[in-house]
Design a protein around this motif. Sequence first.
Motif, short mmCIF file in Angstrom:
data_model
loop_
_atom_site.label_atom_id
_atom_site.label_comp_id
_atom_site.label_asym_id
_atom_site.label_seq_id
_atom_site.Cartn_x
_atom_site.Cartn_y
_atom_site.Cartn_z
N SER B 132 3.27 34.02 17.78
CA SER B 132 2.61 34.22 16.48
C SER B 132 3.44 33.53 15.40
O SER B 132 4.24 34.17 14.72
CB SER B 132 2.48 35.71 16.18
OG SER B 132 1.67 36.34 17.14
N GLU B 134 2.68 32.24 12.52
CA GLU B 134 1.97 32.05 11.26
C GLU B 134 2.88 32.05 10.02
O GLU B 134 2.59 31.36 9.04
CB GLU B 134 0.87 33.12 11.09
CG GLU B 134 1.34 34.57 10.98
CD GLU B 134 1.49 35.26 12.33
OE1 GLU B 134 1.56 34.56 13.35
OE2 GLU B 134 1.53 36.51 12.36
N ALA B 147 -6.71 33.09 9.66
CA ALA B 147 -6.67 33.78 10.94
C ALA B 147 -7.90 34.68 11.05
O ALA B 147 -7.87 35.83 10.61
CB ALA B 147 -5.39 34.59 11.08
N PHE B 171 -5.48 29.83 12.97
CA PHE B 171 -5.00 30.61 14.12
C PHE B 171 -6.16 31.35 14.77
O PHE B 171 -6.79 32.20 14.14
CB PHE B 171 -3.92 31.59 13.67
CG PHE B 171 -2.60 30.93 13.41
CD1 PHE B 171 -1.79 30.52 14.46
CD2 PHE B 171 -2.18 30.69 12.10
CE1 PHE B 171 -0.58 29.89 14.23
CE2 PHE B 171 -0.96 30.07 11.86
CZ PHE B 171 -0.16 29.67 12.92
N TYR B 209 -4.73 41.23 10.74
CA TYR B 209 -5.46 39.96 10.83
C TYR B 209 -5.46 39.50 12.27
O TYR B 209 -4.65 39.96 13.09
CB TYR B 209 -4.85 38.89 9.91
CG TYR B 209 -3.36 38.67 10.09
CD1 TYR B 209 -2.46 39.35 9.28
CD2 TYR B 209 -2.86 37.81 11.06
CE1 TYR B 209 -1.09 39.18 9.44
CE2 TYR B 209 -1.49 37.61 11.22
CZ TYR B 209 -0.61 38.30 10.40
OH TYR B 209 0.74 38.12 10.56
N GLY B 210 -6.36 38.60 12.57
CA GLY B 210 -6.41 38.03 13.92
C GLY B 210 -6.65 39.09 14.97
O GLY B 210 -7.46 40.00 14.79
#
Lengths: 373, 334
Positions: B132, B134, B147, B171, B209-210
């Motif tokens: 991850s 990000e 994301a 992402f 998120y994601g």
Amino acid sequence: MPIVSTQRMDLEAGSLPTHRLLTVNGEREPSEELDPYITDVDEAKLADFLRDMMVLRRMDTEATALQRQGELGLWAPLLGQEAAQIGSVRATREDDFIFPSYREHGVAWARGVKAEDLLSVWRGVTPSGWDPNEVNIACQQIVIGSQALHAAGYAMGIKFDGGTQISLGYFGDGATSQGDVNEAMVFAASYQAPVLFFCQNNQWAISEPVSLQARTQLADRAAGFGLKAWRVDGNDVLAVHAVTRAALEHVRAGQGPAFVEAVTYRMGPHTTADDPTRYRSEQELESWRAKDPIDRLTKHLESLGADVQKYLSRGETAADELAAALRQAITTMPDPQPTALFAHVYAEPHEALAQAEHDYLQYLEGFDTGESK
Amino acid sequence: MSRTTMIKALNTALRDAMVHDEKVVLLGEDIGTLGGVFRVTSELKKEFGAQRVVDTPLAESGIVGTAVGLAYRGFRPVVEIQFDGFTYPAFDQLVSQVAKLHYRSRGRVKMPITVRIPYGGGIGSPEHHSESPEAYFAHTAGLRVFAPSSVQDSYTMLRQAIACDDPVIFFEPKRRYHESAEITTGQVPEGVVKAQVIRSGDDVTVIGYGPTVYTLNEAALAAEDEGISLEIIDLRSLDPLDIETLADSVKHTGKVVIVHEAGPTAGLGAEIATQITEHCFDYLEHAPVRVTGFDIPYPPSRLEKFHLPDLDRILTGVDVVLRRSESAHQVGAR
């Protein structure tokens, strides 16, 4: 035995010939391969090369002087590489797109970039001084070798959209060790992209000799990627011009990407912050001074029976004019306003950054006493 | 409306973007003939040809660096990095070139490049396939970082990313690739991507998120059984950060838990907690709590269930801000 040999590589060693059309004494050597590429290069054109190189050298020395006087933050001199830059860029078409490194001042200037716009970056007032789309030359690249991939990608784009241009990636001997330069040659070969990689081997990457970067001639490496390569005496403007034309013709004919190694020498420091006396000898400098590109062309013009004094004085006048205008422009160039900090970080609105700008400008306003500045 | 998987939604977004704008080209390893290792680009080479769906040599810096050259030429490249952990060879091109060229050129050269990165863990893979990264990109000025968590957003936000004149690091929550939902296609909303309150609640704001958003929804259902009402926010855009939506929610609940798979130190949660504290200090009833992966290299897959924020750890984080538990440090919640 030292781990790394500092032995200078022989200009003539390697599997490719080092093309030369002018001896160090300015005598013309015939070349069956290259002569057809310069049939139009007459006395007037040679005199133009001379003027270009003289003006460029003056711009460079003026920039160094301006740095010493505190008007520029830094300068990367190109002293000694005038023929490699002028001879090559003058062979390109106006719509060919060039990706230069931070030392290609001559390439940018020959493309129509104003000297003060070039120096404005080194003065620290802007991150770039020109519109790449107006002069078909990208912003100067400081990360070593990154721009080779941009050149390869641009060339892929030319291939995809059916253009007839060529993209050129300029870099130095040190950059050939970077992954990006090697990847650029892989991509260029894979897609047979119309790109010419132009390597100025100026013998030194700051303090590191080219023998630390490669134990073969740099041009020999290109064959391993499937690129057609030439090696040329980079202090011979006529040969550089001819070889670049030959290479561009090869690429433009759709025969695949190409590589030119121009063997030259960085007569000055890496930048104005460098001290080359710590790593190279006066004797070495002396040997390269004898190969000076401007002297060589001057002698050649003399051998043709040209009125050399006329051309030299014309060159000096043009150089004087450029230097005076450049000094005037740089020493009166205003510093940017703080709003320039925030401009162009994004192409589209970014609220947080807009807020930061707003807050900072308000903060600055708090210092305004109402007196005239 | 039709029911579709996230993979198909992404595929449709790419297809629609390519039909909409002929300057959109796709670049990546195995994306052409194979259709990508996750099949996100399936059939696109057949439809658009090898010059618009470009199988590249195995060199990530090369892929991103040539995308920069293509953008200079006026193209709108969409790059696929095969797995999160293979982004790093391209780091220089992303951070020093893609992110900075618009600024460097004083706005004269646009970099409308989308970099798609299947990211995150939970799929039982070896090292480098579950990361991850990000925060690196959210930290980098000049990049936008999206994301998506849902099937619909995967379509919509990918269209928005491609249409954006700024570079977007996109992402994709790969462990949710096979989720399916009814989605609407064809529409590309204008303007900045905002955070979304996907479930309203009164007691605690939970931000993710994601791939974690799916787990947050499960947590909300579980908490409901105990009479606790969670407000779930899907961040969607990690940069810019939609602090307004987050702050509005926290001002209402007074408590916030932030969840992500990446480790906590200098991660998105640290930034979100700081901004929420700056905006909502007088409303907070407890310090913001982060429930995240640990500050460790991504572990072997037999250990990842202990590393990834799961339902129990998220609910423990909720208990901490509700002062029903003191065990914040035990769950990796700080």
